[in-house]
Design a protein around this motif. Structure first.
Motif: not given
Length: 172
Positions: A36-61
């Motif tokens: 059951p904890e794996a679902v939480t880990v996946v969600n936390m990974q996605k959130e962290y990935g979104k933060k990294l992607d938003s910073s990356f998107s700013i640089k690409v833009d």
């Protein structure tokens, strides 16, 4: 003399009998995927990935804007200004590539950090089940090339039960 040899043979055969091992297998990847904890880990990974992607998107833009600006003004620029602009664009490209590489590394580190408690919990359960059932060695069945594995010695279901996980038929 015969008595000593017979005693020695009995002692030696006793040691061989005692030294036998009981080896079992486990599908740890499967267990981790249904925890059951794996679902939480996946969600936390996605959130962290979104933060990294938003910073990356700013640089690409930023890079795209400077590239478009350069293309629009290129004909009116002197050779020196073209070189300076091209150098600036190349530096931005390098910066983006470096940021992407660092992002991948950071994502892997975050995944490791988030999975560490699950691995510990699984390892503890494996240890308890192994000791309770007299196993001396447990091998993971995923990723290894076993020619033959006797299903009677697979402790996957025992560990799932120890962890209190209810397995749905669709998970099997």
């Amino acid at each position: 003399m015969k008595f000593k040899i017979i005693t020695l043979l009995i002692a030696f055969s006793s040691i061989i009998t005692i030294a036998q091992t009981k080896v079992g297998t486990i599908d740890s990847d499967y267990i981790l995927s249904i925890m059951p904890e794996a679902v939480t880990v996946v969600n936390m990974q996605k959130e962290y990935g979104k933060k990294l992607d938003s910073s990356f998107s700013i640089k690409v833009d930023e890079y795209k804007l400077k590239l478009e600006d350069y293309k629009a003004k290129e004909k009116g620029l002197s050779d020196l200004m073209k070189k300076v602009s091209q150098q600036e664009l190349m530096e931005l490209e390098k910066d983006i590539q470096k940021y992407q590489k660092n992002g991948n590394t950071l994502m892997q580190l975050k995944t490791d950090e988030l999975m560490r408690p699950l691995y510990k919990k699984l390892n503890d359960a494996i240890s308890e089940v192994s000791k309770a059932n007299g196993y001396t060695q447990i091998l993971t069945s995923t990723g290894n090339q076993f020619a033959y594995i006797d299903e009677r010695f697979d402790i996957t279901d025992l560990v799932i039960k120890k962890l209190g996980i209810t397995v749905k038929q669709s998970d099997k």
